[in-house]
Design a protein around this motif. Structure first.
Motif, mmCIF file in Angstrom:
data_model
loop_
_atom_site.group_PDB
_atom_site.id
_atom_site.type_symbol
_atom_site.label_atom_id
_atom_site.label_comp_id
_atom_site.label_asym_id
_atom_site.label_seq_id
_atom_site.Cartn_x
_atom_site.Cartn_y
_atom_site.Cartn_z
ATOM 1 N N PRO A 230 16.389 3.836 15.832
ATOM 2 C CA PRO A 230 17.712 3.485 14.992
ATOM 3 C C PRO A 230 18.664 2.717 15.810
ATOM 4 O O PRO A 230 18.418 2.754 17.086
ATOM 5 N N ASP A 231 19.456 2.021 15.143
ATOM 6 C CA ASP A 231 20.402 1.200 15.618
ATOM 7 C C ASP A 231 21.543 1.966 16.098
ATOM 8 O O ASP A 231 22.328 1.877 17.071
ATOM 9 N N SER A 232 21.938 3.230 15.431
ATOM 10 C CA SER A 232 22.812 4.271 15.753
ATOM 11 C C SER A 232 22.374 5.653 15.538
ATOM 12 O O SER A 232 21.750 6.092 14.609
ATOM 13 N N ILE A 233 23.155 6.526 16.331
ATOM 14 C CA ILE A 233 23.015 7.982 15.849
ATOM 15 C C ILE A 233 24.705 8.380 15.837
ATOM 16 O O ILE A 233 25.215 8.169 16.892
ATOM 17 N N VAL A 234 24.945 9.301 14.915
ATOM 18 C CA VAL A 234 26.199 9.921 14.842
ATOM 19 C C VAL A 234 26.141 11.424 14.654
ATOM 20 O O VAL A 234 25.408 11.879 13.963
ATOM 21 N N ALA A 235 27.071 11.902 15.827
ATOM 22 C CA ALA A 235 27.005 13.228 15.576
ATOM 23 C C ALA A 235 28.609 13.769 15.835
ATOM 24 O O ALA A 235 29.164 13.090 16.684
ATOM 25 N N CYS A 236 28.914 15.106 15.171
ATOM 26 C CA CYS A 236 30.134 15.577 15.711
ATOM 27 C C CYS A 236 30.320 16.382 16.998
ATOM 28 O O CYS A 236 29.192 16.715 17.474
ATOM 29 N N VAL A 237 31.312 16.372 17.642
ATOM 30 C CA VAL A 237 31.529 17.235 18.972
ATOM 31 C C VAL A 237 32.671 18.251 18.862
ATOM 32 O O VAL A 237 33.878 18.125 18.405
ATOM 33 N N SER A 241 27.045 20.346 21.954
ATOM 34 C CA SER A 241 25.713 20.844 22.038
ATOM 35 C C SER A 241 24.811 20.054 20.991
ATOM 36 O O SER A 241 23.780 19.565 21.514
ATOM 37 N N ASN A 242 25.115 19.821 19.888
ATOM 38 C CA ASN A 242 24.252 19.227 18.778
ATOM 39 C C ASN A 242 24.321 17.669 19.160
ATOM 40 O O ASN A 242 23.388 17.007 18.773
ATOM 41 N N ALA A 243 25.483 17.325 19.842
ATOM 42 C CA ALA A 243 25.762 15.707 20.092
ATOM 43 C C ALA A 243 24.707 15.586 21.216
ATOM 44 O O ALA A 243 23.745 14.680 21.136
#
Ligand SMILES: *Cc1c(COP(=O)(O)O)cnc(C)c1O
Length: 399
Positions: A230-237, A241-243
């Motif tokens: 992927p060009d990008s990955i988005v995760a909440c913080v 731990s999930n990021a």
């Protein structure tokens, strides 16, 4: 699955100028024993097989990587969702609690203790306590017990005991302090099951490795479905731990890694509370819960109370590796406000038929706000499902 490459303790203890173990003498021995066990078990085929079986047969792994066609169309790019909302318990948290509980049982412990704020980590610990037969006690601030009655009931239903914490602000940070105090006197029989990729070594590295099953699956799934990274990955913080779990297997790739923090009501940070949970954006360097990291603090070094509409992002610190990756620019940090998160919550529900956790909705809300930052191919980590948040959103919207 945990990474099988062998790393020396020092390489995993510090992340640039962050991390380490700023701990009282009484915790040196239990942390050393835990670090030794974690280092030997991460290369133990029998352990990895047992964990892999629990993750698939009990928890439901692998979780799907699902193309979000209508969201993607609206944003003019291809968007995929990593579906941790489908893991048993309704969030990514079980990856960590199953792994640590199995480490604890290999170490011969019979009791688990944990801290919880919103109650989600307490529930995930109570689940593994029941499944693997531990005596389980969960420290929880009195204020949080009052706010999160359903999760208190869930933990008790699962056979855990909830211990009210009356010190300090009577919230998450005080529950962590209390759990550490318990552990210092009980570690011969007890494992402290910390809930995120923060705290003293070995927790940040151990929790990252246990959660990196998310990124390892996502990586092979996107290769299979798109034939490229992927060009990008988005995760909440919240604590990270999930990021870290989805980012870790992509750290040496050109993929842009975007960590979305709780912007809350805004950046106002006077008095004893912050109006956000954005330790990377608004925090400064300091020690919290045994690690050097970025924390929300006043000019005298007193920890500020954080705030977010998403209870799981309401933590005044962040894991040390994420602090380091943000400082070096490998991870980009962005904010989503309460309002943007609620917009993401509604949008994913209506466009994709998936009600995300309010925490995960921060990642979605950010993607809606700055789609040009995502490139042509993006993965959003849906860290959990939103059934637990209906009441909060109804209140937020004045229903
Ligand atoms: C607890 C939680 C978070 C925040 O914790 P991290 O350690 O930052 O991942 C995010 N999403 C959900 C669904 C949670 O339950």
């Amino acid at each position: 699955m945990m990474t099988t490459s062998h790393t020396s303790p020092l390489e995993t203890a510090r992340f640039g100028s962050f991390g380490g173990g700023f701990i009282p003498e009484t915790l040196v021995q239990p942390l050393r024993e835990l670090a030794d066990a974690y280092l030997s078990l991460q290369a133990d085929p029998g352990f990895l097989e047992e964990l892999g079986e629990l993750l698939s047969r009990f928890a439901g792994r692998p979780t799907p990587l699902c193309r979000a066609d209508r969201l993607g169309q609206a944003l003019g790019r291809r968007i995929y969702l990593k579906r941790e909302d489908l893991l048993h318990g309704g969030a990514h948290k079980l990856n960590n609690t199953l792994g640590q509980a199995l480490i604890a049982s290999r170490m011969g412990k019979s009791r688990l203790i944990a801290e919880t704020g919103a109650g989600q980590h307490g529930v995930a610990t109570a689940i593994v306590g029941a499944k693997l037969g531990f005596e389980t006690q969960i420290y929880m601030g009195e204020v949080d017990i009052e706010r999160q009655k359903m999760n208190v009931y869930r933990m008790e239903l699962l056979g855990a005991e909830v211990i009210p914490v009356r010190s300090g602000s009577r919230t998450l940070k005080d529950a962590i302090n209390e759990a550490m105090r318990d552990w210092a006197g009980s570690y011969e029989t007890t494992h402290y099951l910390l809930g995120t990729a923060a705290g003293p070594y070995p927790y940040p590295a151990m929790v990252r490795d246990l959660q990196s099953v998310i990124g390892q699956e996502a990586r092979s799934q996107i290769m299979e479905q798109e034939g490229r990274l992927p060009d990008s990955i988005v995760a909440c913080v919240g604590g990270g731990s999930n990021a870290m779990g989805i980012f870790a297997p992509f750290l040496s790739d050109p993929t842009r890694l975007i960590a979305v923090e709780a912007g809350g009501r805004g950046p106002g940070q006077t008095g004893r509370t912050a109006d956000n949970g954005a330790s990377l954006a608004f925090g400064s360097k300091g020690v919290l819960h045994g690690a050097m990291t970025k924390i929300l603090q006043d000019p005298f070094g007193q920890i500020l109370e954080s705030y977010s509409v998403a209870a799981g992002l309401d933590y005044p610190g962040v894991g040390p590796q994420l602090a380091h990756l943000a400082e070096t620019g490998r991870v980009l940090t962005r904010l989503a406000s309460d309002a943007q998160a609620v917009r993401g919550f509604r949008y994913l529900s209506q466009a994709e038929g998936i009600i995300p956790a309010l925490e995960s909705a921060h990642a979605v809300g950010y993607a809606l706000e700055e789609p040009q930052q995502l490139g042509d191919l993006c993965i959003i980590n849906v860290s959990g499902r939103g059934d637990k948040d209906l009441h909060t959103v109804m209140e937020y919207e004045g229903c």
